[in-house]
Design a protein around this motif. Structure first.
Motif, PDB file in Angstrom:
ATOM      1  N   MET A  31     -10.242   2.414 -65.042  1.00  0.00           N
ATOM      2  CA  MET A  31      -8.995   2.359 -64.281  1.00  0.00           C
ATOM      3  C   MET A  31      -8.218   3.660 -64.462  1.00  0.00           C
ATOM      4  O   MET A  31      -8.244   4.251 -65.532  1.00  0.00           O
ATOM      5  CB  MET A  31      -8.097   1.235 -64.818  1.00  0.00           C
ATOM      6  N   GLY A  32      -7.500   4.062 -63.420  1.00  0.00           N
ATOM      7  CA  GLY A  32      -6.609   5.216 -63.502  1.00  0.00           C
ATOM      8  C   GLY A  32      -5.262   4.807 -64.088  1.00  0.00           C
ATOM      9  O   GLY A  32      -5.059   3.643 -64.452  1.00  0.00           O
ATOM     10  N   ALA A  33      -4.350   5.776 -64.151  1.00  0.00           N
ATOM     11  CA  ALA A  33      -3.045   5.546 -64.772  1.00  0.00           C
ATOM     12  C   ALA A  33      -2.254   4.442 -64.077  1.00  0.00           C
ATOM     13  O   ALA A  33      -1.452   3.748 -64.703  1.00  0.00           O
ATOM     14  CB  ALA A  33      -2.233   6.839 -64.762  1.00  0.00           C
ATOM     15  N   ASP A  34      -2.478   4.258 -62.771  1.00  0.00           N
ATOM     16  CA  ASP A  34      -1.704   3.247 -62.049  1.00  0.00           C
ATOM     17  C   ASP A  34      -2.394   1.876 -62.025  1.00  0.00           C
ATOM     18  O   ASP A  34      -1.920   0.940 -61.395  1.00  0.00           O
ATOM     19  CB  ASP A  34      -1.368   3.725 -60.628  1.00  0.00           C
ATOM     20  N   GLY A  35      -3.519   1.769 -62.741  1.00  0.00           N
ATOM     21  CA  GLY A  35      -4.210   0.472 -62.831  1.00  0.00           C
ATOM     22  C   GLY A  35      -3.313  -0.576 -63.472  1.00  0.00           C
ATOM     23  O   GLY A  35      -2.612  -0.285 -64.443  1.00  0.00           O
ATOM     24  N   ALA A  36      -3.330  -1.786 -62.923  1.00  0.00           N
ATOM     25  CA  ALA A  36      -2.438  -2.842 -63.406  1.00  0.00           C
ATOM     26  C   ALA A  36      -2.928  -3.431 -64.728  1.00  0.00           C
ATOM     27  O   ALA A  36      -4.125  -3.597 -64.957  1.00  0.00           O
ATOM     28  CB  ALA A  36      -2.341  -3.935 -62.353  1.00  0.00           C
ATOM     29  N   VAL A  37      -1.966  -3.742 -65.591  1.00  0.00           N
ATOM     30  CA  VAL A  37      -2.245  -4.439 -66.849  1.00  0.00           C
ATOM     31  C   VAL A  37      -1.488  -5.765 -66.800  1.00  0.00           C
ATOM     32  O   VAL A  37      -0.277  -5.784 -66.596  1.00  0.00           O
ATOM     33  CB  VAL A  37      -1.775  -3.609 -68.061  1.00  0.00           C
ATOM     34  N   ALA A  38      -2.243  -6.875 -66.948  1.00  0.00           N
ATOM     35  CA  ALA A  38      -1.628  -8.203 -66.851  1.00  0.00           C
ATOM     36  C   ALA A  38      -1.890  -8.998 -68.132  1.00  0.00           C
ATOM     37  O   ALA A  38      -2.723  -8.617 -68.958  1.00  0.00           O
ATOM     38  CB  ALA A  38      -2.184  -8.939 -65.636  1.00  0.00           C
ATOM     39  N   VAL A  39      -1.196 -10.096 -68.252  1.00  0.00           N
ATOM     40  CA  VAL A  39      -1.294 -10.918 -69.463  1.00  0.00           C
ATOM     41  C   VAL A  39      -2.744 -11.332 -69.716  1.00  0.00           C
ATOM     42  O   VAL A  39      -3.483 -11.691 -68.793  1.00  0.00           O
ATOM     43  CB  VAL A  39      -0.349 -12.146 -69.355  1.00  0.00           C
ATOM     44  N   GLY A  40      -3.171 -11.218 -70.970  1.00  0.00           N
ATOM     45  CA  GLY A  40      -4.511 -11.623 -71.348  1.00  0.00           C
ATOM     46  C   GLY A  40      -5.587 -10.564 -71.139  1.00  0.00           C
ATOM     47  O   GLY A  40      -6.742 -10.769 -71.506  1.00  0.00           O
ATOM     48  N   ASP A  41      -5.215  -9.424 -70.538  1.00  0.00           N
ATOM     49  CA  ASP A  41      -6.210  -8.377 -70.249  1.00  0.00           C
ATOM     50  C   ASP A  41      -6.748  -7.736 -71.519  1.00  0.00           C
ATOM     51  O   ASP A  41      -6.072  -7.700 -72.550  1.00  0.00           O
ATOM     52  CB  ASP A  41      -5.593  -7.269 -69.373  1.00  0.00           C
ATOM     53  N   GLU A  42      -7.971  -7.219 -71.393  1.00  0.00           N
ATOM     54  CA  GLU A  42      -8.557  -6.380 -72.439  1.00  0.00           C
ATOM     55  C   GLU A  42      -8.489  -4.945 -71.936  1.00  0.00           C
ATOM     56  O   GLU A  42      -9.136  -4.600 -70.945  1.00  0.00           O
ATOM     57  CB  GLU A  42     -10.014  -6.790 -72.688  1.00  0.00           C
ATOM     58  N   VAL A  43      -7.691  -4.131 -72.601  1.00  0.00           N
ATOM     59  CA  VAL A  43      -7.525  -2.735 -72.202  1.00  0.00           C
ATOM     60  C   VAL A  43      -8.196  -1.856 -73.250  1.00  0.00           C
ATOM     61  O   VAL A  43      -8.005  -2.071 -74.441  1.00  0.00           O
ATOM     62  CB  VAL A  43      -6.033  -2.354 -72.106  1.00  0.00           C
ATOM     63  N   ALA A  44      -9.004  -0.900 -72.800  1.00  0.00           N
ATOM     64  CA  ALA A  44      -9.684  -0.006 -73.747  1.00  0.00           C
ATOM     65  C   ALA A  44      -9.364   1.439 -73.430  1.00  0.00           C
ATOM     66  O   ALA A  44      -9.245   1.817 -72.259  1.00  0.00           O
ATOM     67  CB  ALA A  44     -11.196  -0.230 -73.674  1.00  0.00           C
ATOM     68  N   PHE A  45      -9.184   2.230 -74.488  1.00  0.00           N
ATOM     69  CA  PHE A  45      -8.966   3.673 -74.342  1.00  0.00           C
ATOM     70  C   PHE A  45     -10.070   4.411 -75.073  1.00  0.00           C
ATOM     71  O   PHE A  45     -10.459   4.023 -76.178  1.00  0.00           O
ATOM     72  CB  PHE A  45      -7.607   4.070 -74.907  1.00  0.00           C
ATOM     73  N   PHE A  46     -10.581   5.484 -74.442  1.00  0.00           N
ATOM     74  CA  PHE A  46     -11.660   6.249 -75.064  1.00  0.00           C
ATOM     75  C   PHE A  46     -11.737   7.650 -74.457  1.00  0.00           C
ATOM     76  O   PHE A  46     -11.201   7.886 -73.368  1.00  0.00           O
ATOM     77  CB  PHE A  46     -12.998   5.518 -74.911  1.00  0.00           C
ATOM     78  N   PRO A  47     -12.420   8.575 -75.159  1.00  0.00           N
ATOM     79  CA  PRO A  47     -12.595   9.913 -74.589  1.00  0.00           C
ATOM     80  C   PRO A  47     -13.659   9.882 -73.494  1.00  0.00           C
ATOM     81  O   PRO A  47     -14.370   8.883 -73.368  1.00  0.00           O
ATOM     82  CB  PRO A  47     -13.075  10.740 -75.794  1.00  0.00           C
ATOM     83  N   ARG A  80      -9.818   8.300 -71.106  1.00  0.00           N
ATOM     84  CA  ARG A  80     -10.245   7.367 -70.064  1.00  0.00           C
ATOM     85  C   ARG A  80      -9.760   5.974 -70.454  1.00  0.00           C
ATOM     86  O   ARG A  80      -9.572   5.675 -71.637  1.00  0.00           O
ATOM     87  CB  ARG A  80     -11.769   7.341 -69.955  1.00  0.00           C
ATOM     88  N   ALA A  81      -9.569   5.123 -69.442  1.00  0.00           N
ATOM     89  CA  ALA A  81      -9.114   3.765 -69.713  1.00  0.00           C
ATOM     90  C   ALA A  81      -9.937   2.762 -68.922  1.00  0.00           C
ATOM     91  O   ALA A  81     -10.422   3.051 -67.828  1.00  0.00           O
ATOM     92  CB  ALA A  81      -7.641   3.627 -69.338  1.00  0.00           C
ATOM     93  N   ALA A  82     -10.111   1.585 -69.505  1.00  0.00           N
ATOM     94  CA  ALA A  82     -10.761   0.484 -68.802  1.00  0.00           C
ATOM     95  C   ALA A  82      -9.886  -0.757 -68.965  1.00  0.00           C
ATOM     96  O   ALA A  82      -9.292  -0.967 -70.025  1.00  0.00           O
ATOM     97  CB  ALA A  82     -12.144   0.220 -69.371  1.00  0.00           C
ATOM     98  N   VAL A  83      -9.791  -1.537 -67.890  1.00  0.00           N
ATOM     99  CA  VAL A  83      -9.101  -2.822 -67.960  1.00  0.00           C
ATOM    100  C   VAL A  83     -10.138  -3.894 -67.658  1.00  0.00           C
ATOM    101  O   VAL A  83     -10.815  -3.825 -66.621  1.00  0.00           O
ATOM    102  CB  VAL A  83      -7.928  -2.902 -66.959  1.00  0.00           C
ATOM    103  N   ASN A  84     -10.273  -4.835 -68.579  1.00  0.00           N
ATOM    104  CA  ASN A  84     -11.316  -5.863 -68.465  1.00  0.00           C
ATOM    105  C   ASN A  84     -12.683  -5.237 -68.179  1.00  0.00           C
ATOM    106  O   ASN A  84     -13.443  -5.708 -67.327  1.00  0.00           O
ATOM    107  CB  ASN A  84     -10.936  -6.906 -67.409  1.00  0.00           C
ATOM    108  N   GLN A  85     -12.952  -4.140 -68.883  1.00  0.00           N
ATOM    109  CA  GLN A  85     -14.253  -3.461 -68.878  1.00  0.00           C
ATOM    110  C   GLN A  85     -14.577  -2.779 -67.560  1.00  0.00           C
ATOM    111  O   GLN A  85     -15.738  -2.535 -67.249  1.00  0.00           O
ATOM    112  CB  GLN A  85     -15.360  -4.444 -69.314  1.00  0.00           C
ATOM    113  N   ARG A  86     -13.547  -2.437 -66.785  1.00  0.00           N
ATOM    114  CA  ARG A  86     -13.733  -1.617 -65.583  1.00  0.00           C
ATOM    115  C   ARG A  86     -12.829  -0.400 -65.701  1.00  0.00           C
ATOM    116  O   ARG A  86     -11.657  -0.530 -66.054  1.00  0.00           O
ATOM    117  CB  ARG A  86     -13.369  -2.382 -64.311  1.00  0.00           C
TER     118      ARG A  86
END
Lengths: 84, 157
Positions: free
Chosen positions: A63-79, A55-61
């Motif tokens: 997100m699916g595989a097509d979720g956008a990643v932008a400069v300064g973002d916090e991206v998290a990966f977890f089971p 699973r992935a979260a971008v800025n603590q929300r």
């Protein structure tokens, strides 16, 4: 593009770190692309490979595989989560 | 809307244990409009997937966990007519019989309290970033997510 990446639970153990600051190549602009980019680092990082149950979260929300990643973002990966 | 969600919603992610009786009492303290309080308490069991569990450690994602729980509570608040919600989830090392999670819901009538309590638990199980690592006789292992939890959450959609 600079981002912060966090890893939790079994994924943190697989990749051997709880997080890092990363400068990404220009073409890495989605969650899916970031997973593929990280998985290419080698052995433990294969846990992030596309098709693995991650699973992935971008800025603590979430997100699916097509979720956008932008400069300064916090991206998290977890089971998948197992609380409660 | 006569209910102000923010003043009757409580949410804690903590290492410390909690007092179930006090939490339930607080949901109707000094008010006369509450007709029902439903609650759920989740506990550590000494057996999971066929092996003994001597302890477990709960990991979370500080910041996101609180946001995810708050979002779940807000969804329940919009869906049912509620008068109060309290969610407590513990983290850190816990042993069998220890309390893990408390969900308490106050409303005018039981139907809404029961439904919202179950909804919050079902969504918490599948959307709030917590992970359990169990200690068993054959070593430590991360608990796998269950498909039955996904289907329990899906029935609310």
């Amino acid at each position: 593009m600079k981002v912060k990446v966090l890893y939790f639970a079994s994924l943190r153990e697989a990749v051997g770190t709880s997080g890092e600051e990363l400068v990404l190549p220009d073409e890495v602009t989605t969650v899916g692309a970031l997973r593929a980019y990280l998985a290419a680092r080698g052995e433990g990082w294969q846990a992030l490979a596309v098709g693995r149950n991650v699973r992935a979260a971008v800025n603590q929300r979430m997100m699916g595989a097509d979720g956008a990643v932008a400069v300064g973002d916090e991206v998290a990966f977890f089971p998948p989560v197992t609380g409660g | 809307m006569t209910n102000d969600a923010t003043s009757h919603v409580g949410l804690s992610v903590q290492e410390a244990d909690f007092d179930v009786g006090a939490e339930i009492a607080a949901l109707s303290a000094s008010r006369r409009d509450v007709g029902a309080v439903a609650s759920f308490v989740g506990l550590v069991r000494d057996l999971n997937e066929g092996s003994g569990v001597s302890a477990m450690t709960l990991e979370h994602y500080p910041g996101m966990t609180e946001k995810a729980l708050d979002e779940i509570i807000q969804q329940a608040w919009q869906r049912w007519s509620l008068l109060g919600v309290r969610v407590i989830h513990r983290v850190g090392r816990l042993e069998p019989a220890d309390r893990i999670v408390f969900v308490g819901v106050a409303s005018a009538h039981r139907g809404e309290a029961f439904a919202a309590c179950e909804f919050i638990m079902d969504y918490l199980k599948t959307r709030a970033p917590f992970w359990k690592r169990e200690e068993t006789p054959s070593g430590a292992r991360w608990v796998d997510a269950r498909e039955s939890d996904d289907s329990a959450a899906a029935r609310w959609q």
